[in-house]
Design a protein around this motif. Structure first.
Motif, PDB file in Angstrom:
ATOM      1  N   THR A   1       3.213 -23.418 -58.999  1.00 49.16           N
ATOM      2  CA  THR A   1       4.487 -24.119 -58.824  1.00 49.16           C
ATOM      3  C   THR A   1       5.613 -23.203 -58.353  1.00 49.16           C
ATOM      4  N   ASP A   2       5.326 -21.923 -58.141  1.00 48.93           N
ATOM      5  CA  ASP A   2       6.356 -20.967 -57.740  1.00 48.93           C
ATOM      6  C   ASP A   2       6.325 -20.786 -56.230  1.00 48.93           C
ATOM      7  N   ASN A   3       7.297 -21.365 -55.530  1.00 51.97           N
ATOM      8  CA  ASN A   3       7.288 -21.270 -54.066  1.00 51.97           C
ATOM      9  C   ASN A   3       7.926 -19.989 -53.543  1.00 51.97           C
ATOM     10  N   SER A   4       8.230 -19.029 -54.434  1.00 57.03           N
ATOM     11  CA  SER A   4       8.716 -17.735 -53.987  1.00 57.03           C
ATOM     12  C   SER A   4       7.575 -16.717 -53.902  1.00 57.03           C
ATOM     13  N   ILE A   5       6.344 -17.174 -54.108  1.00 48.39           N
ATOM     14  CA  ILE A   5       5.170 -16.308 -54.001  1.00 48.39           C
ATOM     15  C   ILE A   5       4.140 -17.009 -53.127  1.00 48.39           C
ATOM     16  N   GLY A   6       3.565 -16.277 -52.183  1.00 51.98           N
ATOM     17  CA  GLY A   6       2.534 -16.854 -51.338  1.00 51.98           C
ATOM     18  C   GLY A   6       2.819 -16.647 -49.870  1.00 51.98           C
ATOM     19  N   VAL A   7       2.580 -17.683 -49.088  1.00 51.90           N
ATOM     20  CA  VAL A   7       2.685 -17.609 -47.633  1.00 51.90           C
ATOM     21  C   VAL A   7       3.577 -18.725 -47.120  1.00 51.90           C
ATOM     22  N   MET A   8       4.409 -18.407 -46.143  1.00 52.03           N
ATOM     23  CA  MET A   8       5.193 -19.420 -45.434  1.00 52.03           C
ATOM     24  C   MET A   8       5.030 -19.181 -43.945  1.00 52.03           C
ATOM     25  N   SER A   9       4.731 -20.238 -43.206  1.00 50.68           N
ATOM     26  CA  SER A   9       4.589 -20.114 -41.763  1.00 50.68           C
ATOM     27  C   SER A   9       5.669 -20.935 -41.069  1.00 50.68           C
ATOM     28  N   VAL A  10       6.000 -20.523 -39.855  1.00 48.83           N
ATOM     29  CA  VAL A  10       6.920 -21.271 -38.998  1.00 48.83           C
ATOM     30  C   VAL A  10       6.232 -21.442 -37.650  1.00 48.83           C
ATOM     31  N   THR A  11       6.099 -22.686 -37.210  1.00 47.99           N
ATOM     32  CA  THR A  11       5.468 -22.983 -35.931  1.00 47.99           C
ATOM     33  C   THR A  11       6.471 -23.629 -35.000  1.00 47.99           C
ATOM     34  N   ALA A  12       6.587 -23.092 -33.787  1.00 50.39           N
ATOM     35  CA  ALA A  12       7.464 -23.689 -32.773  1.00 50.39           C
ATOM     36  C   ALA A  12       6.622 -24.536 -31.828  1.00 50.39           C
ATOM     37  N   LEU A  13       7.032 -25.784 -31.667  1.00 45.19           N
ATOM     38  CA  LEU A  13       6.324 -26.729 -30.814  1.00 45.19           C
ATOM     39  C   LEU A  13       7.187 -27.107 -29.621  1.00 45.19           C
ATOM     40  N   ALA A  14       6.567 -27.100 -28.441  1.00 49.29           N
ATOM     41  CA  ALA A  14       7.196 -27.664 -27.246  1.00 49.29           C
ATOM     42  C   ALA A  14       6.354 -28.875 -26.890  1.00 49.29           C
ATOM     43  N   GLY A  15       6.836 -30.051 -27.282  1.00 49.84           N
ATOM     44  CA  GLY A  15       5.975 -31.222 -27.238  1.00 49.84           C
ATOM     45  C   GLY A  15       4.923 -31.072 -28.316  1.00 49.84           C
ATOM     46  N   ARG A  16       3.657 -31.122 -27.933  1.00 48.67           N
ATOM     47  CA  ARG A  16       2.576 -30.931 -28.906  1.00 48.67           C
ATOM     48  C   ARG A  16       1.981 -29.532 -28.843  1.00 48.67           C
ATOM     49  N   LYS A  17       2.513 -28.697 -27.981  1.00 51.66           N
ATOM     50  CA  LYS A  17       1.947 -27.373 -27.768  1.00 51.66           C
ATOM     51  C   LYS A  17       2.597 -26.334 -28.670  1.00 51.66           C
ATOM     52  N   LYS A  18       1.751 -25.553 -29.343  1.00 56.23           N
ATOM     53  CA  LYS A  18       2.248 -24.444 -30.165  1.00 56.23           C
ATOM     54  C   LYS A  18       2.600 -23.292 -29.237  1.00 56.23           C
ATOM     55  N   VAL A  19       3.876 -22.912 -29.201  1.00 52.84           N
ATOM     56  CA  VAL A  19       4.311 -21.888 -28.250  1.00 52.84           C
ATOM     57  C   VAL A  19       4.747 -20.588 -28.926  1.00 52.84           C
ATOM     58  N   ALA A  20       4.986 -20.616 -30.214  1.00 51.90           N
ATOM     59  CA  ALA A  20       5.390 -19.408 -30.947  1.00 51.90           C
ATOM     60  C   ALA A  20       5.261 -19.680 -32.439  1.00 51.90           C
ATOM     61  N   GLY A  21       5.253 -18.602 -33.220  1.00 51.55           N
ATOM     62  CA  GLY A  21       5.169 -18.794 -34.668  1.00 51.55           C
ATOM     63  C   GLY A  21       5.256 -17.482 -35.416  1.00 51.55           C
ATOM     64  N   ALA A  22       5.337 -17.588 -36.723  1.00 51.83           N
ATOM     65  CA  ALA A  22       5.418 -16.414 -37.578  1.00 51.83           C
ATOM     66  C   ALA A  22       4.849 -16.745 -38.951  1.00 51.83           C
ATOM     67  N   ILE A  23       4.343 -15.704 -39.610  1.00 48.10           N
ATOM     68  CA  ILE A  23       3.876 -15.810 -40.991  1.00 48.10           C
ATOM     69  C   ILE A  23       4.686 -14.844 -41.836  1.00 48.10           C
TER      70      ILE A  23
END
Length: 322
Positions: A224-246
């Motif tokens: 239940t602690d969302n300050s531990i683990g993994v967070m991703s960010v995905t950038a979409l141009a339409g339906r295409k994944k064009v950039a991201g970060a973990i």
């Protein structure tokens, strides 16, 4: 003023409940968070928790890795630590470092590679030399970004070019970012891109295979602690994944672990939006500090310039000491 003889060293299993006590207002490096230690143990590493005490009270904790060679030589590593209890004096810290040096004696074939979370200053080098260490590797440089200021202040601190690229990405109307969590399908495409990128460019980084293991450890121990683990960010141009970060999340801090952008993403300045939206999402989770994961101004000059565009001065650590 305490001496090294006054410091008690105790080795044991990792105790996650101790970590919140040692964070306070200081950043917490990924390499010294209990979940990272459990992740390394999950892949077979020999990791123990070291607690330093003075007059019966803990003053510092650390994760220590150990490897043995020929059943005789022991090589221990303490990366970016110890974590000192807030308010512990410089004199007590110096005594603790000296106690560590006495315990890990080369005369007993028991070596310690220490990479303390100390800035590379003449004063800190003197403390380490006085404690009996000698430097074997120069310092690692990174950016510790303080996320506590409000969004307007953080944005004003951005380098002008970086901020203009962010504006273009936001105003293009072509990009959408999606925030993901611990579920592997939300970030696996990024680890695949990073693996391809490492192979193509011929470099090595922190093993990307640690990401799902780390996420699983967080889910197992702190569901239940969302300050531990993994967070991703995905950038979409339409339906295409064009950039991201973990981002790897570890208590009051996070680490920018993987970043990727394709040709379409670069044309849209998508990675600026990915990082900015990631920073805002981290703030919402209560994350106070962001480690940008190191600077390489030679082979990775472009990436280094991108990180420096956040407007925070880099810090060079004191190095690795034996």
């Amino acid at each position: 003023m305490p001496s090294a003889a006054d410091i008690h060293l105790d080795f044991g299993e990792i105790a996650p409940n101790l970590w919140p006590t040692f964070t306070g207002d200081q950043p917490l490096p990924l390499q010294q968070h209990w979940a990272y230690g459990e992740t390394l143990k999950a892949i077979g590493a020999d990791i123990s928790q070291l607690t330093l005490s003075h007059e019966g009270s803990p003053i510092a904790i650390a994760l220590v890795g150990k490897r043995s060679f020929y059943r005789l030589i022991r090589m221990n590593s303490l990366m970016r630590g110890p974590l000192w209890l807030p308010g512990i004096s410089a004199d007590t810290q110096a005594a603790g470092l000296k106690a560590l040096r006495r315990h890990y004696s080369p005369w007993r074939w028991n070596f310690m590679l220490l990479q303390p979370e100390l800035a590379d200053t003449a004063e800190n080098q003197k403390v380490l030399k006085t404690a009996g260490y000698r430097r074997v590797m120069t310092g690692y440089s990174t950016i510790w970004m303080n996320l506590e200021p409000d969004a307007d202040t953080l944005r004003a601190n951005l380098a002008g070019k970086w901020r203009n690229q962010l504006k273009k990405a936001e105003s293009s109307g072509k990009l959408e970012t999606v925030i993901g969590g611990r579920k592997q399908h939300q970030y696996s495409w990024l680890t695949e891109r990073e693996a391809e990128q490492q192979t193509r460019r011929g470099y090595q980084a922190v093993p990307i295979g640690l990401v799902p293991i780390y996420a699983g450890i967080a889910e197992r121990f702190s569901p239940t602690d969302n300050s531990i683990g993994v967070m991703s960010v995905t950038a979409l141009a339409g339906r295409k994944k064009v950039a991201g970060a973990i981002f790897m999340l570890h208590g009051n801090s996070a680490t920018y672990h993987v970043g990727w952008s394709g040709d379409d993403g670069r044309a849209l300045n998508a990675q600026n939006k990915v990082l900015w939206d990631g920073i805002m999402a981290l703030k919402e989770r209560g994350i106070r500090f962001l480690d940008m994961g190191g600077l390489n101004t030679e082979e990775g000059a472009g990436i280094a310039r991108f990180k420096l565009g956040l407007g925070t001065d880099p810090v060079t650590l004191a190095g690795t000491w034996l």
